[in-house]
Design a protein around this motif. Structure first.
Motif, mmCIF file in Angstrom:
data_model
loop_
_atom_site.group_PDB
_atom_site.id
_atom_site.type_symbol
_atom_site.label_atom_id
_atom_site.label_comp_id
_atom_site.label_asym_id
_atom_site.label_seq_id
_atom_site.Cartn_x
_atom_site.Cartn_y
_atom_site.Cartn_z
ATOM 1 N N SER A 235 4.432 16.891 -0.992
ATOM 2 C CA SER A 235 5.276 16.776 0.198
ATOM 3 C C SER A 235 4.446 16.295 1.384
ATOM 4 O O SER A 235 4.876 15.414 2.144
ATOM 5 C CB SER A 235 5.918 18.134 0.521
ATOM 6 N N ALA A 236 3.241 16.857 1.525
ATOM 7 C CA ALA A 236 2.346 16.454 2.619
ATOM 8 C C ALA A 236 1.885 15.012 2.441
ATOM 9 O O ALA A 236 1.798 14.245 3.411
ATOM 10 C CB ALA A 236 1.139 17.386 2.670
ATOM 11 N N ILE A 237 1.601 14.617 1.204
ATOM 12 C CA ILE A 237 1.183 13.231 0.923
ATOM 13 C C ILE A 237 2.296 12.266 1.321
ATOM 14 O O ILE A 237 2.059 11.241 1.970
ATOM 15 C CB ILE A 237 0.818 13.055 -0.564
ATOM 16 N N ALA A 238 3.535 12.592 0.936
ATOM 17 C CA ALA A 238 4.678 11.737 1.270
ATOM 18 C C ALA A 238 4.860 11.630 2.782
ATOM 19 O O ALA A 238 5.194 10.558 3.305
ATOM 20 C CB ALA A 238 5.950 12.279 0.622
ATOM 21 N N MET B 78 0.832 -1.205 0.000
ATOM 22 C CA MET B 78 0.000 0.000 0.000
ATOM 23 C C MET B 78 0.869 1.260 0.000
ATOM 24 O O MET B 78 0.582 2.228 -0.718
ATOM 25 C CB MET B 78 -0.907 0.008 1.233
ATOM 26 N N SER B 79 1.954 1.245 0.786
ATOM 27 C CA SER B 79 2.858 2.396 0.836
ATOM 28 C C SER B 79 3.526 2.621 -0.522
ATOM 29 O O SER B 79 3.741 3.775 -0.936
ATOM 30 C CB SER B 79 3.927 2.179 1.912
ATOM 31 N N SER B 80 3.855 1.536 -1.213
ATOM 32 C CA SER B 80 4.472 1.639 -2.538
ATOM 33 C C SER B 80 3.535 2.322 -3.527
ATOM 34 O O SER B 80 3.962 3.143 -4.341
ATOM 35 C CB SER B 80 4.858 0.246 -3.062
ATOM 36 N N VAL B 81 2.264 1.963 -3.460
ATOM 37 C CA VAL B 81 1.263 2.579 -4.340
ATOM 38 C C VAL B 81 1.130 4.065 -4.019
ATOM 39 O O VAL B 81 1.177 4.927 -4.908
ATOM 40 C CB VAL B 81 -0.107 1.879 -4.197
ATOM 41 N N LEU B 82 1.006 4.391 -2.730
ATOM 42 C CA LEU B 82 0.750 5.776 -2.319
ATOM 43 C C LEU B 82 1.954 6.691 -2.529
ATOM 44 O O LEU B 82 1.791 7.868 -2.878
ATOM 45 C CB LEU B 82 0.315 5.811 -0.851
ATOM 46 N N ILE B 83 3.182 6.176 -2.331
ATOM 47 C CA ILE B 83 4.367 7.018 -2.490
ATOM 48 C C ILE B 83 4.592 7.369 -3.954
ATOM 49 O O ILE B 83 5.327 8.324 -4.280
ATOM 50 C CB ILE B 83 5.633 6.339 -1.894
ATOM 51 N N CYS B 84 3.964 6.627 -4.860
ATOM 52 C CA CYS B 84 4.080 6.931 -6.285
ATOM 53 C C CYS B 84 3.261 8.152 -6.690
ATOM 54 O O CYS B 84 3.437 8.673 -7.791
ATOM 55 C CB CYS B 84 3.658 5.724 -7.127
#
Length: 426
Positions: free
Chosen positions: A385-388, A223-229
């Motif tokens: 930046s906030a999303i990351a 899930m983190s891999s998807v979101l960090i993209c």
């Protein structure tokens, strides 16, 4: 691997990424300035990469791995790509440009797997030999950027206004033609499935690796891999237009600092990984996205130029520490049975689903913060930046992965155990 084959594989990698780097970095700048594309249209153009990543497993799994030699398919796809690149060069509106870039990415993305397949097939020890060949791909990307900025100077304000940035597609078309013809001279790489015998559709397409998501830690990582993209997509889509708009000279050439950084941190990563472990390495990679976008938000082409340069240079940490470490982690979790399928699953999740969402979000944000033809870049960069930062916090709280720690500790323990001969038990 003899030197002749090594040279051929290195040239193949150089051309593979030279073709991509010739046009992809400056795509947003070209579309915005020369075809009057909106943020949403930019998102649609960049999203073609994601559609290509989603469809690539079907092309490789159902066609390349079963019926034809990899090097021949590589040649055919790049020859077709040369034609499509020429049509993109000739396009005079976004409506006429989009179908060509969409078709191009559908056939280009599978070639990334094909060049790896051709390379691995010639290597006795890929772990030692592949990096020597693969680094030439990064060099190819760097050379393309340097040519655009410092040799042809196609990305200067004057050249952009005169439409000279269009020439990047012609450069890519010619290099794609060269690679397409050169591919037929590469060592034979017969279909994998033909050698392995019958395989199910689920095995071919890598769907069996979905079983790994039952593991809580791997599910959090996935899930983190998807979101960090999502933040990653902002960089691909907006970085070059941003640097051009704020007036940074030779922006495409300066962006190659990111690739140089990638090579450097790829060499340093094993040391960091060994000293601080998997979780810390992944978190540092995610935090680098937070920092780089803050630097972009407050940097400028005057006194704040150093913030822009540092932000670009952070690309090595952003990419290597998260994505390369993630590939190592995925490999350790998958085991022998699901190794290839698991890597395919992560590629589908990141370059497919994650970046597809990211490009869409970046397009909307870019349009929201556009006024009288000028972007409010500060807010455009603070949002990813906030999303990351949110993704990093979620990962920090919920990811533990005791299995990986135990495996690492076991390997260290086994290394300390004296060999049988040293104990006098031969």
């Amino acid at each position: 691997m003899n030197n002749s084959i090594k040279l051929k594989l290195s040239l193949m990698m150089f051309l593979e990424f030279f073709v991509w780097g010739s046009w992809f970095v400056t795509l947003g700048t070209f579309l915005g300035n020369n075809l009057s594309a909106t943020g949403t249209q930019l998102a649609a153009a960049f999203s073609t990469q994601s559609f290509g990543a989603i469809i690539a497993p079907f092309i490789i799994g159902l066609i390349a791995d079963r019926y034809f030699n990899a090097e021949r398919i590589l040649g055919i796809l790049h020859l077709s790509g040369a034609v499509l690149m020429y049509l993109m060069f000739k396009a005079d509106s976004f409506a006429s440009f989009y179908p060509y870039v969409f078709l191009y990415m559908l056939i280009y993305m599978p070639t990334l797997a094909l060049v790896n397949s051709v390379s691995f097939n010639q290597m006795k020890d890929p772990a030692k030999e592949f990096s020597i060949v693969r680094v030439w791909g990064t060099i190819g990307w760097i050379v393309a950027g340097l040519l655009i900025s410092f040799f042809f100077v196609w990305d200067s304000p004057t050249a952009i206004s005169e439409g000279l940035l269009r020439n990047t597609f012609m450069m890519s078309s010619v290099s794609s033609l060269v690679l397409g013809l050169f591919a037929f001279t590469l060592p034979a790489t017969p279909p994998k499935a033909a050698m392995k015998g019958k395989q199910s559709i689920s095995e071919i397409l890598g769907f069996d690796a979905l079983k790994l998501l039952k593991d809580k830690d791997f599910a959090i990582f996935f899930m983190s891999s998807v979101l960090i993209c999502i933040p990653l997509a902002f960089y691909y889509q907006n970085a070059n237009p941003f640097l051009s708009e704020v007036g940074l000279s030779n922006p495409t050439g300066k962006m190659t600092i990111g690739q140089v950084s990638e090579v450097l941190f790829l060499l340093l990563m094993p040391l960091f990984f060994k000293k601080f472990g998997l979780k810390t390495t992944l978190i540092v990679g995610m935090l680098a996205w937070v920092v780089r976008y803050v630097f972009f938000a407050f940097g400028d082409a005057g006194a704040g130029t150093y913030l822009l340069i540092i932000g670009i240079a952070l690309h090595g940490i952003c990419y290597d520490f998260f994505f390369v470490s993630g590939q190592i982690y995925t490999d350790s979790k998958a085991g022998p049975r699901y190794k290839s399928a698991a890597q395919g699953l992560i590629t589908l999740a990141t370059y497919g689903i994650g970046m597809l969402i990211g490009f869409w979000v970046a397009g909307i944000v870019s349009d929201i913060y556009l006024s009288d033809g000028v972007h409010e870049w500060k807010y455009i960069w603070l949002i990813p930046s906030a999303i990351a930062l949110v993704v990093t916090i979620i990962f920090l709280v919920f990811f533990t992965d005791n299995d990986f720690k135990k495996a690492s500790e076991l390997r260290r323990t086994l290394k300390k155990i004296p060999k049988t001969g040293q104990l006098g038990m031969d």
